[in-house]
Design an enzyme around this catalytic site. Structure first.
Site, PDB file in Angstrom:
ATOM      1  N   ASP A 193      48.864  23.512 -12.798  1.00 56.04           N
ATOM      2  CA  ASP A 193      50.086  22.908 -13.355  1.00 56.04           C
ATOM      3  C   ASP A 193      50.542  21.561 -12.781  1.00 56.04           C
ATOM      4  O   ASP A 193      50.505  20.519 -13.449  1.00 56.04           O
ATOM      5  CB  ASP A 193      51.251  23.925 -13.308  1.00 56.04           C
ATOM      6  CG  ASP A 193      51.384  24.679 -11.976  1.00 56.04           C
ATOM      7  OD1 ASP A 193      50.703  24.305 -11.012  1.00 56.04           O
ATOM      8  OD2 ASP A 193      52.181  25.640 -11.902  1.00 56.04           O
TER       9      ASP A 193
ATOM     10  N   GLU B 172      61.040  26.556 -14.348  1.00 53.82           N
ATOM     11  CA  GLU B 172      60.355  25.584 -15.214  1.00 53.82           C
ATOM     12  C   GLU B 172      60.979  25.432 -16.595  1.00 53.82           C
ATOM     13  O   GLU B 172      61.085  24.323 -17.118  1.00 53.82           O
ATOM     14  CB  GLU B 172      58.869  25.950 -15.333  1.00 53.82           C
ATOM     15  CG  GLU B 172      58.045  25.653 -14.088  1.00 53.82           C
ATOM     16  CD  GLU B 172      58.187  26.680 -12.955  1.00 53.82           C
ATOM     17  OE1 GLU B 172      58.885  27.699 -13.168  1.00 53.82           O
ATOM     18  OE2 GLU B 172      57.598  26.476 -11.884  1.00 53.82           O
TER      19      GLU B 172
ATOM     20  N   GLU C 168      52.689  24.376   0.050  1.00 53.83           N
ATOM     21  CA  GLU C 168      54.046  24.937   0.033  1.00 53.83           C
ATOM     22  C   GLU C 168      54.965  24.193   1.006  1.00 53.83           C
ATOM     23  O   GLU C 168      56.136  23.935   0.710  1.00 53.83           O
ATOM     24  CB  GLU C 168      54.021  26.435   0.389  1.00 53.83           C
ATOM     25  CG  GLU C 168      53.299  27.315  -0.621  1.00 53.83           C
ATOM     26  CD  GLU C 168      54.029  27.447  -1.960  1.00 53.83           C
ATOM     27  OE1 GLU C 168      55.143  26.926  -2.108  1.00 53.83           O
ATOM     28  OE2 GLU C 168      53.452  28.080  -2.874  1.00 53.83           O
TER      29      GLU C 168
ATOM     30  N   GLU D 152      56.170  36.583 -16.614  1.00 57.73           N
ATOM     31  CA  GLU D 152      55.185  35.732 -15.953  1.00 57.73           C
ATOM     32  C   GLU D 152      54.077  35.345 -16.920  1.00 57.73           C
ATOM     33  O   GLU D 152      53.543  34.249 -16.851  1.00 57.73           O
ATOM     34  CB  GLU D 152      54.568  36.468 -14.754  1.00 57.73           C
ATOM     35  CG  GLU D 152      55.418  36.418 -13.486  1.00 57.73           C
ATOM     36  CD  GLU D 152      55.482  35.034 -12.860  1.00 57.73           C
ATOM     37  OE1 GLU D 152      56.490  34.326 -13.102  1.00 57.73           O
ATOM     38  OE2 GLU D 152      54.575  34.649 -12.130  1.00 57.73           O
TER      39      GLU D 152
HETATM   40  C1  DMJ Z   1      57.831  26.119  -7.092  1.00 58.88           C
HETATM   41  O1  DMJ Z   1      57.455  26.295  -5.771  1.00 58.88           O
HETATM   42  C2  DMJ Z   1      57.274  24.833  -7.640  1.00 58.88           C
HETATM   43  O2  DMJ Z   1      57.966  24.471  -8.793  1.00 58.88           O
HETATM   44  C3  DMJ Z   1      55.803  24.927  -7.940  1.00 58.88           C
HETATM   45  O3  DMJ Z   1      55.328  23.763  -8.563  1.00 58.88           O
HETATM   46  C4  DMJ Z   1      55.517  26.107  -8.836  1.00 58.88           C
HETATM   47  N1  DMJ Z   1      56.088  27.328  -8.329  1.00 58.88           N
HETATM   48  C5  DMJ Z   1      57.463  27.333  -7.897  1.00 58.88           C
HETATM   49  C6  DMJ Z   1      58.446  27.615  -9.006  1.00 58.88           C
HETATM   50  O4  DMJ Z   1      58.040  28.449  -9.970  1.00 58.88           O
END
Ligand code: DMJ
Length: 453
Positions: free
Chosen positions: A245, A361, A117, A342
């Protein structure tokens, strides 16, 4: 029992052969007006953060206060927002925010942070804002942070631990996942190129390669949880959702940003396995579900807001056919309730997790597809989604998550990625000239990184 009521604009988009929709609607989407509208919403969210949450990492819009991730703020929202301000032409506000970051941000903190993060939000944010402003102090901060994060790679396998104490370098978290292991190379690699210190690139690249090496030899799929000390899989459930992902995203982007053929080969092979075992052609369209890593057998038929990143990666790697069809499915999921959930069981078309976290996304994918196809339907999709966000997630203090996309009950949190990503991708979709798309690569928090080497 949930009812699915489509907004008139979404209904129109879904009924028409997609592509014809934008031309046939009463007034074609006006990019300039939509970009200005998006910028106004960014300002609204940013001003809400400043008014109620200055000095904190994130805004709690309903409680009208802020919240920190750790004992002291790491200025998450200001750092995540800075390059969006710059791209939106908010020079004065961006200069003020940059000055504040340089004055107040300190990584000399005796607490543990989550490497992934902090890397995607703070390291990525500092690097992209450095490249956009040439303010060397941002690079110095990034270098300091990178040094403090480096101990995560000191495991027997080279796969990074999840957490590290910024002051002592003590690590913890031996159970990690592909996203947290494989989503470091763009930031650490850029830091190497900009500082001349190879160690950042070398360690992050080794982590990526060590993870790839542990793919299943038969299917080529990877699992969702792994022990970084033994290198053994803890969960062999394979999918393209949260926890996996951005591993696929970074393999492809690593090839582009560093001209790294090995990343290119790993990306190609990974996406081949994903298309072979996770893609699911159904009567309601193309989706990507979950499968057992060792056999490829389907285990779940769920897809959600996080999975909606995949069309962007498919488009980026040249697979426009899958990208376009999957984006149509994502938009179908969005349009069921005027905001995406979600998680959705795409076989039953039933929501399995009803929240919405202000995620970017699906808009990110619309932006990529607009860039690669120039089909006006993606701007039309963006217009629908922007209006839905305003309708359901806006508060008088900023923007907030939803607990349930069917009832639209609000939660109490504005993630910093709403400002870093969701509104940035919407703005760039409507005003693509604000950034030279072909000259940059976005990290997974939408911080653009430019190859200057
Ligand atoms: C963000 O922190 C980033 O895009 C991560 O790859 C996935 N989660 C969140 C957004 O949904």
């Amino acid at each position: 029992m949930r009812t699915f009521i489509l907004s008139p604009a979404a209904l129109l988009l879904l009924m028409l052969p997609l592509g014809a929709a934008a031309q046939t609607s009463a007034s074609p989407p006006d990019r300039t007006t939509l970009a200005a509208k998006t910028k106004a919403e960014f300002i609204h969210a940013w001003e809400g953060y400043k008014k109620y949450a200055t000095g904190y990492d994130d805004l709690l819009p309903l409680s009208k206060t802020g919240k920190n991730w750790h004992a002291h703020t790491l200025m998450m929202t200001p750092i995540d927002s800075l390059d969006t301000m710059i791209l939106m032409g908010m020079k004065e506000e961006a200069d003020k925010t940059r000055a504040l970051i340089v004055r107040d941000l300190s990584f000399d903190q005796d607490f543990e942070v989550k490497n992934f993060e902090i890397t995607i939000r703070i390291l990525g944010g500092l690097l992209s804002s450095y490249q956009l402003t040439n303010d060397k102090r941002l690079l110095t901060l990034a270098d300091d942070l990178g040094t403090r994060l480096l101990p995560v790679f000191n495991s027997p396998t080279g796969l990074p631990y999840m957490f590290v104490n910024l002051k002592t370098g003590k690590t913890s978290g031996i159970e990690s996942n592909p996203a947290e292991i494989g989503t470091l190379i763009l930031e650490f690699g850029t830091l190497s190129k900009l500082t001349g210190k190879d160690v950042y690139f070398t360690k992050a690249k080794k982590a990526l390669v060590e993870l790839y090496k542990r793919r299943d030899p038969k299917t080529g799929l990877i699992g969702s949880s792994i022990n970084v000390e033994t290198g053994k899989w803890i969960s062999t459930s394979s999918h393209i959702g949260g926890g996996i992902d951005s591993y696929y995203e970074y393999l492809a982007k690593c090839e582009r940003l560093f001209a790294d053929a090995e990343c290119g080969a790993m990306s190609k092979d990974g996406l081949r396995a994903v298309n072979q075992y996770l893609a699911d052609e159904t009567p309601s369209g193309l989706w990507y579900g979950s499968s057992e890593m060792t056999t490829g057998a389907r285990t779940r038929t769920t897809y959600g807001s996080l999975q909606a990143f995949l069309p962007s990666v498919l488009a980026f790697t040249g697979d426009l056919d899958h990208a376009k069809r999957l984006q149509d499915s994502s938009f179908k999921m969005w349009s069921m309730n005027g905001i995406e959930p979600e998680s959705l069981d795409y076989k039953e078309m039933k929501i399995t997790r009803a929240g919405y976290e202000l995620r970017p996304e699906i808009i990110e994918s619309a932006y990529y597809l607009d860039r690669y196809t120039k089909d006006p339907k993606y701007v039309a999709m963006g217009e629908v989604m922007l209006n839905d966000l305003i309708k359901y997630c806006r508060t008088d203090t900023g923007y907030t998550i939803l607990k349930d996309v069917a009832t639209k009950e609000k939660g109490d949190f504005m993630h910093s990625f709403f400002l870093a990503e969701t509104l940035k991708y919407a703005y760039l979709l409507f005003n693509p000239d604000a950034l030279d798309f072909k000259g940059i690569v976005f990290n997974t928090e939408a911080h653009p990184l430019r190859k200057t080497w």
